[in-house]
Design an enzyme around this catalytic site. Sequence first.
Site, PDB file in Angstrom:
ATOM      1  N   GLU A 277       0.825  -1.213   0.000  1.00 38.79           N
ATOM      2  CA  GLU A 277       0.000   0.000   0.000  1.00 38.79           C
ATOM      3  C   GLU A 277       0.859   1.264   0.000  1.00 38.79           C
ATOM      4  OE1 GLU A 277      -1.991  -0.527   3.755  1.00 38.79           O
ATOM      5  OE2 GLU A 277      -3.369  -2.002   2.980  1.00 38.79           O
ATOM      6  N   PRO A 278       1.671   1.477  -1.020  1.00 32.28           N
ATOM      7  CA  PRO A 278       2.543   2.652  -0.995  1.00 32.28           C
ATOM      8  C   PRO A 278       1.794   3.950  -1.322  1.00 32.28           C
ATOM      9  CG  PRO A 278       2.803   1.502  -3.072  1.00 32.28           C
ATOM     10  CD  PRO A 278       1.830   0.685  -2.262  1.00 32.28           C
ATOM     11  N   GLY A 279       2.139   4.994  -0.624  1.00 31.89           N
ATOM     12  CA  GLY A 279       1.565   6.313  -0.905  1.00 31.89           C
ATOM     13  C   GLY A 279       2.675   7.299  -1.202  1.00 31.89           C
ATOM     14  N   ARG A 280       3.383   7.665  -0.139  1.00 30.64           N
ATOM     15  CA  ARG A 280       4.433   8.679  -0.252  1.00 30.64           C
ATOM     16  C   ARG A 280       5.475   8.341  -1.331  1.00 30.64           C
ATOM     17  NH1 ARG A 280       6.021  11.658   4.430  1.00 30.64           N
ATOM     18  NH2 ARG A 280       5.155   9.932   5.631  1.00 30.64           N
ATOM     19  N   ARG A 316       3.139  19.841   7.150  1.00 30.09           N
ATOM     20  CA  ARG A 316       4.145  18.888   7.641  1.00 30.09           C
ATOM     21  C   ARG A 316       5.249  19.518   8.493  1.00 30.09           C
ATOM     22  NH1 ARG A 316       7.020  15.907   5.217  1.00 30.09           N
ATOM     23  NH2 ARG A 316       6.605  14.025   6.421  1.00 30.09           N
ATOM     24  N   TYR A 320       5.168  17.943  12.117  1.00 33.39           N
ATOM     25  CA  TYR A 320       6.194  16.928  12.423  1.00 33.39           C
ATOM     26  C   TYR A 320       7.595  17.520  12.434  1.00 33.39           C
ATOM     27  CZ  TYR A 320       2.378  14.333  10.087  1.00 33.39           C
ATOM     28  OH  TYR A 320       1.173  13.853   9.663  1.00 33.39           O
ATOM     29  N   CYS A 346      -1.487  33.164  11.488  1.00 32.09           N
ATOM     30  CA  CYS A 346      -1.316  33.768  12.810  1.00 32.09           C
ATOM     31  C   CYS A 346      -0.860  32.747  13.857  1.00 32.09           C
ATOM     32  CB  CYS A 346      -2.646  34.358  13.249  1.00 32.09           C
ATOM     33  SG  CYS A 346      -3.935  33.116  13.276  1.00 32.09           S
ATOM     34  N   GLU A 347       0.223  32.050  13.553  1.00 32.16           N
ATOM     35  CA  GLU A 347       0.735  31.035  14.476  1.00 32.16           C
ATOM     36  C   GLU A 347       2.259  31.042  14.385  1.00 32.16           C
ATOM     37  OE1 GLU A 347      -0.924  28.207  16.063  1.00 32.16           O
ATOM     38  OE2 GLU A 347      -2.933  28.420  15.215  1.00 32.16           O
ATOM     39  N   TYR A 375       0.897  14.028   1.189  1.00 31.70           N
ATOM     40  CA  TYR A 375       0.503  14.647   2.459  1.00 31.70           C
ATOM     41  C   TYR A 375       0.727  16.162   2.423  1.00 31.70           C
ATOM     42  CZ  TYR A 375       0.737   9.707   3.522  1.00 31.70           C
ATOM     43  OH  TYR A 375       0.563   8.352   3.461  1.00 31.70           O
TER      44      TYR A 375
HETATM   45  N1  LLP Z   1      -1.474   1.909   4.555  1.00 33.47           N
HETATM   46  C1  LLP Z   1      -1.943   2.352   5.725  1.00 33.47           C
HETATM   47  C2  LLP Z   1      -2.838   1.475   6.513  1.00 33.47           C
HETATM   48  C3  LLP Z   1      -1.575   3.632   6.195  1.00 33.47           C
HETATM   49  O1  LLP Z   1      -2.045   4.049   7.372  1.00 33.47           O
HETATM   50  C4  LLP Z   1      -0.719   4.442   5.430  1.00 33.47           C
HETATM   51  C5  LLP Z   1      -0.315   5.773   5.889  1.00 33.47           C
HETATM   52  C6  LLP Z   1      -0.262   3.943   4.191  1.00 33.47           C
HETATM   53  C7  LLP Z   1      -0.651   2.668   3.789  1.00 33.47           C
HETATM   54  C8  LLP Z   1       0.624   4.729   3.289  1.00 33.47           C
HETATM   55  O2  LLP Z   1       1.866   4.990   3.829  1.00 33.47           O
HETATM   56  P1  LLP Z   1       3.015   5.694   2.964  1.00 33.47           P
HETATM   57  O3  LLP Z   1       3.440   4.706   1.919  1.00 33.47           O
HETATM   58  O4  LLP Z   1       2.444   6.925   2.357  1.00 33.47           O
HETATM   59  O5  LLP Z   1       4.068   5.987   3.939  1.00 33.47           O
HETATM   60  N2  LLP Z   1       0.758  12.589   7.240  1.00 33.47           N
HETATM   61  C9  LLP Z   1       1.993  11.886   7.495  1.00 33.47           C
HETATM   62  C10 LLP Z   1       1.929  10.466   6.998  1.00 33.47           C
HETATM   63  C11 LLP Z   1       0.816   9.655   7.610  1.00 33.47           C
HETATM   64  C12 LLP Z   1       0.711   8.265   7.043  1.00 33.47           C
HETATM   65  C13 LLP Z   1      -0.533   7.593   7.477  1.00 33.47           C
HETATM   66  N3  LLP Z   1      -0.721   6.272   6.973  1.00 33.47           N
HETATM   67  C14 LLP Z   1       3.133  12.666   6.872  1.00 33.47           C
HETATM   68  O6  LLP Z   1       2.895  13.718   6.281  1.00 33.47           O
HETATM   69  O7  LLP Z   1       4.295  12.279   6.992  1.00 33.47           O
END
Ligand code: LLP
Length: 413
Positions: A277-280, A316, A320, A346-347, A375
Amino acid sequence: MLSEYNKYLEYISDELCLEGVSLKELAEELGTPLYVYSASYIRDRLRAYRQAFPEALICYAVKANFNPHIIALAKEGGAGADIVSGGELYASLRVGIEPSKIVYAGVGKTLKELEYAINSDILMFNVESFMELDVLDYIAGKLGKKVRVAIRVNPDVDPKTHPYISTGMKKSKFGVDIKTARKEYDYARKLKNLRVVGIHCHIGSQILDVSPYIEAAQKVVELYYELLKDGFEIEYLDLGGGLGIKYKPEQSNPEPSDLAEAILPVVKGVKAKLILEPGRSVVGNGGILLTQVQFLKDKGHKHFVIVDAGMNDLVRPAMYEAYHHIVPVERKERSYIKTDVVGPICETGDFLALDREIPAVEKGEYLAVLSAGAYGFAMASHYNLRPRACEVLVDKGSYRVIREREDYEYILR
Ligand code: LLP
């Protein structure tokens, strides 16, 4: 080297371009703040996953960037979707992702969302608690359906990332303890509207070292064999997302092929289909945020570059203390300054960079904030009643707006 972030990002005649499109021209034409994404980059990343894991189902984590045009690129790249809300299900179906390629995780799925996903006949619910099993079984029964579930297990592995984005540790709200997960499995097996078909885990995000994946995969595989012995028919091993990307100039990131090298030997012999499940790592370095310098402010002991993108556009850094590399869109001979790059909100926490050495920039210039494809817009808000930015997709020398800039009426509707 900018090309280490994204090979399509380069200075051409001293103007920063993405896939050959001048970012200055985009900023002048469409205004700032402006998110710009590279279609070729995203296609390349999906191809890299496909090649590294030819047998696996890649489910793009929609939470990283939910623009339908980005989800569509994932679909064209053969991916399904990993979703965490009804909204993400809607967007995924709308661009034509097959329900049979959608997996749904999340600790707080509502009745309405569960019903929507059951009726959509998605591939698998990644269930996070006993109560959710009960509710899911109840709704499935009411709808006369049998639904496929995996239990999200928590392998208690330290992903060595920011605590807010570590999800696989004992103390986190996610999943169930892997050591006692057999209880959930035995319970789920007795519910007659559920079919237990998988194991899910996701240990965290922005993971730069693949060793935590090996540890997690080993624990999951151990559970897999125990479940088989007990007569479960486990068809899917979903190992989640989380592969990190380069944010800092000195960082380098693992490739999907490195992840494959790490985990494929561990899952060798497992008959179940692998899901990732890649996102980033698909979209992160495919996007930048363009912003314009509004003012310069020198307090003697402290210097500020004040830009028109705030924490509402990119949260971000505030949330973080994340590092995003910032470069001027125009390249020329300059001295360096040590400065905070701050937004108009304003922060005090409204910053893009703190005490950063950057090339001296002037009022009116455009800056590119790198690694903003994941993100970034997805976490944007209307704080201070600021309309959310416009999003643009560049593709081999041309561009199109994939989300218009909002106006005040839209926000107040
Ligand atoms: N699968 C599940 C169940 C997840 O909770 C997540 C991310 C992913 C896959 C995707 O993960 P990735 O490949 O994108 O790392 N907002 C934060 C990141 C939060 C990620 C939440 N879950 C940031 O900006 O770093």
